[in-house]
Scaffold this motif. Structure first.
Motif: not given
Lengths: 401, 341
Positions: A18-19, A57, A53, A15, A21-23
């Protein structure tokens, strides 16, 4: 006992990745400049942006309770997240003192009003903190500090000098240790304050360091007025508060995520050195040290997960880390051969390894020297008799300068 | 066997000590370090005037006709004050010219070196590509660079045609140059040997390192004796005193192995293993000493207003120059156990 990720931890790791990689952008070792070099304005801005950030998140303060804006997670989860975060070109290094050291100290010792005021902005990256502990005459012997605070109505009047203060020039607040009762034995006459760095009478002067940057500062305090509400813990009870801060400091330094073994191996390969038996042996030794540090880190994280604050075992970790750092810097520079003796932009990997070599002193001296850590291990882990002390029950003012 | 220096050698050391201590003060070193070339030209002139640059060169060309032992006495004094001057690079290169050069080459370069009018250096760091010479010390101010061609040395004009030069800054904050060579003319030193020069460079570096180590250790002894923590001098803690003792043992090991190698080379004896033993101690022992001296200065070591960090940086540079401790051990192993090892 289980050293691998549990299914829950593996899910957490996936998790987190993935987060991230997105940010965040992945870290490219060939082009990334060393991040430990100084607190430039741009670096501070990037840290603040990244911290915000993280906060938005839900990834800031993983071990912090939810009531203070944290995730309410475990130390192991915090470790997993920082492992994954190290793969990306982001940093929140300017918040290390605040979030890593001051936050946990305030949670343990501060009033509700203080927690309410400071913890939120700290975690959101809105306010940067620095540590006003060491003095020219009080390094290893921190309790020998002489910066004076005298009560004056609802305020305290502070005079003295601090040194080796990381990031003071960017900080909103500092944690400040002062002598408030010179008639008490030296550990018993110290008061711990929060001080607003914009208060008149505070003069911050950068120190130019061996790394080429000015990360540390001297901080001069002249008739600085600090409200009584800013005392953390009890007046003259500051040493106990500071012990909490210092244990977290050691855990923070000892758990430093720098370059990993993969980076060392990649470098050895790119230098064409991996067929050399001596190099292979040195790499294997380094690998062994990386493993030890990783597992020592897990142990500290596990203890934290079970609600135990870092104790003397953080000294073991800090000592192991600083010794590892010194040996690793020498190994890496020797792998590079003649190029290893270049400084700055001229050196391989944008000078990262040369910076590691030069910056090893901030880890080996800061947060208590290797010798101080050995003392802590000897006295508080092994239970050896304490060193004979001439200053234990003597009023501070009776100790000859 | 006699470990003492003769009167002439003692006089050389005293003269060198006087000049380096008098001229290369901390303030002066700091000022030169802030300049572009990082070369103390005033000190260079003083060394020439005192006849220390021509010390090991033939009397026929303005030198004093002494040898490597005397050079090492000078270098030790230089190391003590970390003075930014190219004594080692220039004098060892000039010694190679004196040993192998033609009469014309000697007449052209040796008097100029002795007068302080020429800087020479050599490019001996291993390189995979002979047209690319990396990290050549002092090339930015040199009149000639000795470059390896086959096993021989050639004189190269670093400012001449066919040479591109890029400056870089080294660990010890000195300027080094990467030289890219494309069709540059060179002048052969007939019958010369790269190994001959490398041996003298290594021993000269070891002598400099002895000076660096002993001065850093003296500074450390003074600092830890004056700094009080826990109501007593830091030096009275065993954690401090024992480390300083280790540093002293390493310094003395560096000293005796360096003199053994210098004496054997100066006496024309086989010195293949002695040079490597000296280099290994300079690299491994030297590095250990400056780690200890830096460490025992606490935070002061990281503050560049305080001078001890230069000893750490010089120690590291001298340790890893021309191969660090580990490659030296491998070479020494081949020398003492045979080439097939």
């Amino acid at each position: 006992m289980d050293f691998d990720d549990t299914p829950e931890e593996a899910a957490f790791r996936a998790e987190a990745l993935a987060w991230l990689e997105a940010h965040a952008a992945p870290r490219d070792l060939d082009t990334t400049r060393p991040s430990m070099g100084g607190f430039g304005d741009e670096y501070v801005r990037q840290c603040q942006q990244w911290q915000r950030t993280l906060y938005d998140g839900g990834w800031a303060g993983i071990t912090w309770p939810k009531e203070y804006g944290g995730r309410g997670g475990t130390g192991r989860q915090a470790g997993i997240f920082s492992q994954e975060q190290a793969k990306f070109d982001v940093s929140n290094g300017v918040f290390a003192v605040g979030i890593g050291m001051v936050g946990p100290t305030l949670m343990a010792h501060a009033t509700d009003a203080q927690k309410e005021r400071y913890l939120g902005p700290m975690l959101r990256g809105e306010e940067i903190w620095c540590q006003l502990f060491s003095e020219p005459g009080a390094g290893s012997d921190l309790a020998g500090l002489s910066t004076k605070a005298v009560r004056d109505g609802d305020e305290w009047l502070v005079n003295g000098q601090k040194v080796w203060t990381s990031g003071a020039q960017h900080s909103t607040f500092g944690i400040l240790m002062t002598r408030t009762d010179p008639d008490a034995p030296k550990h018993e006459g110290i008061t711990y304050f929060v001080v607003d760095m914009a208060t008149p009478g505070i003069d911050v002067r950068p120190l130019r360091q061996i790394t080429g940057v000015a990360h540390f500062n001297e901080v001069f305090l002249t008739d600085v007025r600090v409200p009584n509400d800013n005392v953390v813990g009890e007046p003259n009870g500051g040493w106990r508060v500071a012990v909490t801060t210092m244990a977290h400091e050691r855990a923070l330094i000892g758990g430093g995520v720098g370059l990993g073994f993969r980076d060392v191996l990649r470098l050895a390969r790119s230098c064409g050195r991996t067929d050399d038996g001596r190099v292979r042996q040195a790499l294997a030794t380094a690998y062994g040290r990386f493993e030890v540090l990783k597992f020592l880190g897990y142990r500290v994280q596990t203890a934290a997960s079970q609600g135990r604050p870092p104790g003397p075992e953080s000294s073991v970790m800090k000592l192991a880390y600083s010794q590892h750092l010194a040996a690793l810097a020498d190994l890496v520079l020797s792998l590079e051969g003649a190029a290893g003796m270049l400084n700055g932009d001229d050196a391989p990997d944008a000078g990262q390894w040369q910076q590691h070599f030069l910056n090893q002193w901030s880890s080996r001296i800061g947060g208590g020297t290797d010798q101080i850590q050995r003392n802590v291990i000897g006295e508080r882990v092994l239970g050896l008799p304490r060193e004979p002390r001439v200053d234990k029950d003597v009023p501070f003012r009776a100790i000859p300068g | 066997m006699d470990f003492t220096f003769d009167d002439g050698q003692a006089a050389v050391r005293e003269l060198a000590e006087q000049i380096f201590q008098g001229r290369a003060t901390v303030e002066r070193v700091k000022a030169v370090e802030a300049g572009e070339d990082r070369f103390d030209r005033e000190l260079w002139v003083d060394l020439a005037k005192a006849e220390l640059l021509g010390l090991c060169l033939p009397e026929a060309y303005g030198g004093s006709g002494l040898g490597l032992v005397e050079l090492c006495l000078v270098l030790e004094q230089q190391g003590r004050v970390v003075a930014p001057v190219p004594v080692l690079a220039t004098v060892t290169a000039a010694m190679a010219v004196a040993e192998f050069g033609t009469d014309d080459q000697q007449a052209e370069w040796l008097p100029r070196v002795a007068r302080g009018d020429a800087v020479l250096t050599s490019a001996l760091e291993p390189t995979a590509d002979p047209s690319r010479l990396i990290s050549v010390p002092w090339a930015h101010v040199a009149d000639r660079v000795l470059v390896p061609v086959g096993g021989e040395l050639h004189l190269l004009d670093p400012n001449g045609p066919g040479v591109r030069s890029e400056r870089a800054i080294a660990t010890d904050r000195s300027v080094v140059s990467h030289l890219t060579i494309d069709g540059a003319p060179t002048e052969r030193l007939p019958g010369s040997s790269v190994q001959w020069l490398r041996d003298r460079m290594l021993v000269g570096q070891a002598a400099t390192q002895v000076g660096v180590a002993e001065a850093a250790l003296e500074m450390t002894a003074t600092y830890t004796s004056n700094r009080r923590q826990f109501e007593k001098p830091l030096s009275t803690f065993q954690g401090v005193a024992l480390k300083a003792g280790d540093a002293y043992i390493a310094t003395e090991a560096m000293r005796v192995t360096m003199w053994q190698a210098a004496w054997r080379l100066a006496s024309g004896l086989d010195a293949a293993d002695a040079v490597l033993v000296a280099k290994w101690w300079a690299a491994d022992g030297g590095q250990r000493v400056v780690h200890i001296t830096q460490h025992l200065h606490g935070g002061m070591g990281a503050d560049i207003d305080y001078p001890v960090h230069r000893y750490f940086l010089w120690g590291k540079q001298l340790s890893d120059s021309l191969g660090g401790a580990s490659p030296t051990l491998a070479r020494l192993g081949r020398v003492i156990a045979g080439a097939t090892a």
